[in-house]
Design a protein around this motif. Structure first.
Motif, PDB file in Angstrom:
ATOM      1  N   ASP A  25      32.876   3.146  61.876  1.00  0.00           N
ATOM      2  CA  ASP A  25      33.994   2.308  61.436  1.00  0.00           C
ATOM      3  C   ASP A  25      34.690   2.892  60.219  1.00  0.00           C
ATOM      4  O   ASP A  25      35.868   2.645  59.990  1.00  0.00           O
ATOM      5  N   GLY A  26      33.969   3.654  59.402  1.00  0.00           N
ATOM      6  CA  GLY A  26      34.568   4.217  58.206  1.00  0.00           C
ATOM      7  C   GLY A  26      35.343   5.494  58.455  1.00  0.00           C
ATOM      8  O   GLY A  26      35.985   6.019  57.554  1.00  0.00           O
ATOM      9  N   TYR A  27      35.306   6.019  59.675  1.00  0.00           N
ATOM     10  CA  TYR A  27      35.978   7.278  59.967  1.00  0.00           C
ATOM     11  C   TYR A  27      37.492   7.085  60.034  1.00  0.00           C
ATOM     12  O   TYR A  27      37.979   6.101  60.581  1.00  0.00           O
ATOM     13  N   SER A  28      38.233   8.033  59.459  1.00  0.00           N
ATOM     14  CA  SER A  28      39.689   7.933  59.462  1.00  0.00           C
ATOM     15  C   SER A  28      40.282   9.196  60.065  1.00  0.00           C
ATOM     16  O   SER A  28      39.984  10.299  59.612  1.00  0.00           O
ATOM     17  N   THR A  29      41.087   9.038  61.092  1.00  0.00           N
ATOM     18  CA  THR A  29      41.755  10.191  61.701  1.00  0.00           C
ATOM     19  C   THR A  29      43.118  10.437  61.083  1.00  0.00           C
ATOM     20  O   THR A  29      43.770  11.431  61.395  1.00  0.00           O
ATOM     21  N   GLY A  30      43.574   9.543  60.225  1.00  0.00           N
ATOM     22  CA  GLY A  30      44.916   9.666  59.674  1.00  0.00           C
ATOM     23  C   GLY A  30      44.975  10.341  58.326  1.00  0.00           C
ATOM     24  O   GLY A  30      46.030  10.368  57.703  1.00  0.00           O
ATOM     25  N   GLY A  31      43.838  10.858  57.849  1.00  0.00           N
ATOM     26  CA  GLY A  31      43.833  11.555  56.580  1.00  0.00           C
ATOM     27  C   GLY A  31      43.658  10.659  55.378  1.00  0.00           C
ATOM     28  O   GLY A  31      43.668  11.128  54.237  1.00  0.00           O
ATOM     29  N   SER A  32      43.522   9.352  55.583  1.00  0.00           N
ATOM     30  CA  SER A  32      43.290   8.448  54.464  1.00  0.00           C
ATOM     31  C   SER A  32      41.823   8.480  54.078  1.00  0.00           C
ATOM     32  O   SER A  32      40.995   9.080  54.765  1.00  0.00           O
ATOM     33  N   SER A  33      41.512   7.818  52.991  1.00  0.00           N
ATOM     34  CA  SER A  33      40.135   7.850  52.502  1.00  0.00           C
ATOM     35  C   SER A  33      39.187   7.078  53.404  1.00  0.00           C
ATOM     36  O   SER A  33      37.978   7.292  53.380  1.00  0.00           O
ATOM     37  N   GLY A  34      39.709   6.167  54.233  1.00  0.00           N
ATOM     38  CA  GLY A  34      38.836   5.353  55.060  1.00  0.00           C
ATOM     39  C   GLY A  34      38.121   4.322  54.210  1.00  0.00           C
ATOM     40  O   GLY A  34      38.380   4.173  53.020  1.00  0.00           O
ATOM     41  N   THR A  35      37.219   3.577  54.829  1.00  0.00           N
ATOM     42  CA  THR A  35      36.464   2.572  54.082  1.00  0.00           C
ATOM     43  C   THR A  35      35.012   2.641  54.473  1.00  0.00           C
ATOM     44  O   THR A  35      34.628   3.226  55.477  1.00  0.00           O
ATOM     45  N   GLY A  36      34.166   2.020  53.654  1.00  0.00           N
ATOM     46  CA  GLY A  36      32.775   1.860  54.005  1.00  0.00           C
ATOM     47  C   GLY A  36      31.973   3.144  53.941  1.00  0.00           C
ATOM     48  O   GLY A  36      32.285   4.074  53.202  1.00  0.00           O
ATOM     49  N   LEU A  37      30.907   3.182  54.775  1.00  0.00           N
ATOM     50  CA  LEU A  37      29.954   4.274  54.696  1.00  0.00           C
ATOM     51  C   LEU A  37      30.561   5.614  55.088  1.00  0.00           C
ATOM     52  O   LEU A  37      30.137   6.662  54.598  1.00  0.00           O
ATOM     53  N   GLY A  38      31.542   5.594  55.995  1.00  0.00           N
ATOM     54  CA  GLY A  38      32.176   6.850  56.370  1.00  0.00           C
ATOM     55  C   GLY A  38      32.830   7.528  55.178  1.00  0.00           C
ATOM     56  O   GLY A  38      32.722   8.739  54.987  1.00  0.00           O
ATOM     57  N   ALA A  39      33.512   6.748  54.355  1.00  0.00           N
ATOM     58  CA  ALA A  39      34.144   7.311  53.159  1.00  0.00           C
ATOM     59  C   ALA A  39      33.099   7.830  52.182  1.00  0.00           C
ATOM     60  O   ALA A  39      33.264   8.886  51.568  1.00  0.00           O
ATOM     61  N   ILE A  40      32.011   7.088  52.043  1.00  0.00           N
ATOM     62  CA  ILE A  40      30.950   7.511  51.132  1.00  0.00           C
ATOM     63  C   ILE A  40      30.352   8.834  51.589  1.00  0.00           C
ATOM     64  O   ILE A  40      30.152   9.760  50.793  1.00  0.00           O
ATOM     65  N   ARG A  41      30.073   8.950  52.887  1.00  0.00           N
ATOM     66  CA  ARG A  41      29.465  10.180  53.396  1.00  0.00           C
ATOM     67  C   ARG A  41      30.405  11.365  53.214  1.00  0.00           C
ATOM     68  O   ARG A  41      29.962  12.479  52.899  1.00  0.00           O
ATOM     69  N   ARG A  42      31.715  11.162  53.382  1.00  0.00           N
ATOM     70  CA  ARG A  42      32.643  12.268  53.218  1.00  0.00           C
ATOM     71  C   ARG A  42      32.758  12.719  51.769  1.00  0.00           C
ATOM     72  O   ARG A  42      32.980  13.890  51.494  1.00  0.00           O
ATOM     73  N   GLN A  43      32.631  11.795  50.835  1.00  0.00           N
ATOM     74  CA  GLN A  43      32.800  12.144  49.423  1.00  0.00           C
ATOM     75  C   GLN A  43      31.531  12.757  48.818  1.00  0.00           C
ATOM     76  O   GLN A  43      31.616  13.545  47.876  1.00  0.00           O
ATOM     77  N   ALA A  44      30.376  12.414  49.340  1.00  0.00           N
ATOM     78  CA  ALA A  44      29.120  12.868  48.755  1.00  0.00           C
ATOM     79  C   ALA A  44      28.778  14.275  49.213  1.00  0.00           C
ATOM     80  O   ALA A  44      29.121  14.701  50.310  1.00  0.00           O
ATOM     81  N   ASP A  45      28.079  15.021  48.357  1.00  0.00           N
ATOM     82  CA  ASP A  45      27.548  16.323  48.742  1.00  0.00           C
ATOM     83  C   ASP A  45      26.308  16.169  49.611  1.00  0.00           C
ATOM     84  O   ASP A  45      25.952  17.075  50.360  1.00  0.00           O
ATOM     85  N   ARG A  46      25.643  15.043  49.458  1.00  0.00           N
ATOM     86  CA  ARG A  46      24.467  14.756  50.279  1.00  0.00           C
ATOM     87  C   ARG A  46      24.429  13.254  50.530  1.00  0.00           C
ATOM     88  O   ARG A  46      24.696  12.460  49.618  1.00  0.00           O
ATOM     89  N   PHE A  47      24.094  12.898  51.756  1.00  0.00           N
ATOM     90  CA  PHE A  47      24.088  11.493  52.144  1.00  0.00           C
ATOM     91  C   PHE A  47      22.923  11.243  53.081  1.00  0.00           C
ATOM     92  O   PHE A  47      22.682  11.995  54.029  1.00  0.00           O
ATOM     93  N   GLY A  48      22.183  10.160  52.830  1.00  0.00           N
ATOM     94  CA  GLY A  48      21.114   9.744  53.717  1.00  0.00           C
ATOM     95  C   GLY A  48      21.017   8.232  53.701  1.00  0.00           C
ATOM     96  O   GLY A  48      21.353   7.589  52.701  1.00  0.00           O
ATOM     97  N   ALA A  49      20.568   7.651  54.808  1.00  0.00           N
ATOM     98  CA  ALA A  49      20.476   6.194  54.877  1.00  0.00           C
ATOM     99  C   ALA A  49      19.423   5.797  55.900  1.00  0.00           C
ATOM    100  O   ALA A  49      19.161   6.518  56.865  1.00  0.00           O
ATOM    101  N   PHE A  50      18.836   4.635  55.661  1.00  0.00           N
ATOM    102  CA  PHE A  50      17.912   4.041  56.631  1.00  0.00           C
ATOM    103  C   PHE A  50      18.018   2.535  56.489  1.00  0.00           C
ATOM    104  O   PHE A  50      18.102   1.989  55.379  1.00  0.00           O
TER     105      PHE A  50
END
Length: 346
Positions: free
Chosen positions: A96-121
């Protein structure tokens, strides 16, 4: 040791406090404007998600602090979001956080794109742990051509009312030899921190040959630590490509090798470095495939189990460390958890 700061998140005003603390740390570590902005976005998104989707009374909190296991890379900041809420569908939330329009998106997708490392459980009825790492560089860290032999992450929390942790941990690499140490200074507060930090300094100063034997290194640290309060400690020597580890310990630092089918404790000897300790001995343990190594201080209860959370052992080591700390803190002492995964093959 400088611990991660804890920010309980029950309402949106507390998110701002965590963001300001993260930005102050970024300035201290030399983050440029782009990296600082990415960090602020990650903290804001993680905190806002806790407010929106977890709510008060569910033990939601953010942890923010410097990253210890960066292995001589650029300064970095850890940010973890932890809660004991209903859990979430991570795959859907990331999509849901993925953005195809080049915007920052929202939620976890935006967090994963901005972080150098991302993990979740996340587990139904058990809550969620999300672990991120952001480095000083403005651009994201490139993915290495091959995985490192060991993936190591951990966290350290101070006792209630303290600004420093009497626990400390450190990682050192010498060619294909990795040395990991964890110390628990007696008591808590600045004097305990002095003892634990002194052992980490000795780890950095030691000759590589000495570090091949954890027992020999810890024995050599006994006299230099006499001027301090003293500490319990454990050290692990790891060789790239090996299927075993060498362990030495004095006092109540806990070590365990855990897989889906086995859970083996690593045995420390009685004593306190800097006060009284018998001559230590190394013990070599086989490291089964898919097992993770966990070291922790006695700020974590000793009898814990991950058997009721299938899949957690496959998560990022930072997530595993956060899950253990979230559920098993004693709550009255410093607490440190370090998790190591061994990668096999090229």
């Amino acid at each position: 040791m400088r611990p991660l700061r804890r920010f309980p998140i029950d309402d949106v005003s507390q998110v701002g406090e965590a963001r300001r603390a993260a930005q102050a740390l970024a300035t201290e570590l030399g983050f440029d404007a782009d990296a600082s902005g990415r960090l602020a976005l990650v903290v804001t998104e993680l905190g806002t998600n806790l407010v929106r989707h977890v709510g008060p009374g569910r033990h939601a909190e953010l942890l923010v602090g410097p990253d210890v296991a960066r292995d001589a890379g650029p300064p970095a900041v850890q940010v973890l979001a932890m809660d004991q809420g209903d859990g979430m569908d991570l795959e859907r939330c990331l999509r849901d956080g993925y953005s195809t329009g080049g915007s920052s998106g929202t939620g976890l997708g935006a967090i994963r794109r901005q972080a150098d490392r991302f993990g979740a459980f996340s587990a139904p009825g058990r809550g969620t742990v999300i672990a991120t790492r952001l480095a000083v560089r403005g651009e994201r860290t490139s993915v290495p051509a091959r995985l490192p032999a060991f993936d190591i992450a951990g966290l350290s929390l101070a006792a209630p009312g303290e600004s420093v942790s009497g626990d400390a941990w450190a990682l050192r690499r010498d060619g294909t030899q990795w040395s990991l140490a964890l110390a628990d200074g007696l008591g808590h507060g600045p004097d305990a921190a002095t003892a634990a930090d002194r052992l980490m300094a000795l780890l950095g100063e030691a000759a590589p040959g000495l570090l091949a034997s954890p027992a020999a290194f810890l024995d050599s640290a006994h006299e230099p630590l006499r001027s301090t309060r003293g500490c319990a400690a454990a050290m692990v020597a790891l060789d790239e490509g090996g299927a075993s580890l060498r362990f030495g310990g004095a006092g109540n630092v806990i070590g365990r090798l855990i897989s889906g089918v086995a859970d083996r404790s690593l045995l420390s000897q009685h004593g306190t470095l800097g006060l009284q300790v018998r001559r230590l001995q190394d013990v070599v343990y086989d490291w089964p495939p898919h097992a993770v190594l966990v070291l922790h201080s006695d700020g974590i209860v000793s009898r814990w189990s991950l058997a009721d959370t299938p899949g957690l052992l496959q998560a990022d080591p930072a997530v595993i460390a956060g899950w253990i700390a979230r559920d098993h803190l004693r709550g009255r002492d410093d607490a440190t958890v370090v998790v190591v995964r061994r990668h096999e093959g090229p």
